[in-house]
Design a protein around this motif. Sequence first.
Motif, short mmCIF file in Angstrom:
data_model
loop_
_atom_site.label_atom_id
_atom_site.label_comp_id
_atom_site.label_asym_id
_atom_site.label_seq_id
_atom_site.Cartn_x
_atom_site.Cartn_y
_atom_site.Cartn_z
N TYR A 69 -13.42 -2.24 -11.41
CA TYR A 69 -12.01 -2.00 -11.72
C TYR A 69 -11.79 -2.40 -13.17
N GLU A 70 -11.46 -1.43 -13.99
CA GLU A 70 -11.47 -1.65 -15.44
C GLU A 70 -10.17 -2.21 -16.01
N TYR A 71 -9.18 -2.46 -15.17
CA TYR A 71 -7.90 -2.97 -15.66
C TYR A 71 -7.83 -4.48 -15.45
N ALA A 81 -2.17 0.86 -16.00
CA ALA A 81 -2.56 1.36 -14.68
C ALA A 81 -1.47 2.24 -14.09
N LEU A 85 -3.82 5.40 -13.84
CA LEU A 85 -4.65 5.31 -12.63
C LEU A 85 -4.18 6.29 -11.57
N TYR A 144 -1.83 0.20 -6.62
CA TYR A 144 -3.23 -0.22 -6.51
C TYR A 144 -3.48 -1.49 -7.32
N HIS A 145 -2.91 -1.55 -8.51
CA HIS A 145 -3.09 -2.71 -9.38
C HIS A 145 -2.54 -3.98 -8.71
N MET A 148 -4.80 -5.12 -6.01
CA MET A 148 -5.99 -5.76 -6.60
C MET A 148 -5.72 -7.19 -7.06
N ALA A 158 -7.61 -7.80 -2.69
CA ALA A 158 -8.85 -7.12 -3.07
C ALA A 158 -10.02 -7.54 -2.18
N ASP A 163 -12.35 -0.54 -1.48
CA ASP A 163 -11.73 0.36 -2.47
C ASP A 163 -11.02 1.51 -1.77
#
Length: 182
Positions: A69-71, A81, A85, A144-145, A148, A158, A163
């Motif tokens: 997860y790149e954020y 995001a 995203l 989603y963020h 997470m 998370a 996912d």
Amino acid sequence: MKKYIKFSIVLLIAATMTSCGDKRKPQVQYMPDMYVSVPYNTNGAAGINGKPVNMKPVAGTIARGNVPYEYADTNAEYERAKLELKSPLETNEANLENGKKMYDIYCISCHGKKGDGNGVLSQREKFEGIPNYKDRDITEGNIYHVIMYGKGLMGSHASQLTDKERWQVVQYVEKLRNDLLK
């Protein structure tokens, strides 16, 4: 009476002699696996049943099945995001159904059945200020963020959801929001 004393002495001598057996030979043990454990080479390739034990991942690698997860957990990344995203899953009944199952397990107690922020914990005044999905400018990216990393009083989910399950919950939350907006 003397007969019993003589018999007891003979029995005691016999028990003493048999208990002093050969110490070089293994004796009978009640639960041998408790006394003698099987040693495993924890980093060996053969491990238990041919499966390695306690293998440490190589630095910088990603476990099979995990998606990076790149954020980051910052407000700027939350906004990014929100804009960028998008869900990789197709919106269909199977995803919505599993999203509802996961929502019922992890989200319903705070956010309520309809997503109006009127869950059991809100009704019992354990948490106040749980947002109503209708009042929020939310996208699938920031939903989603928040799953997470969490936001406000809400903690991260998370570790509880895969996912795919997170994206399914996102689809279900969007469905609830659309129902509230009608």
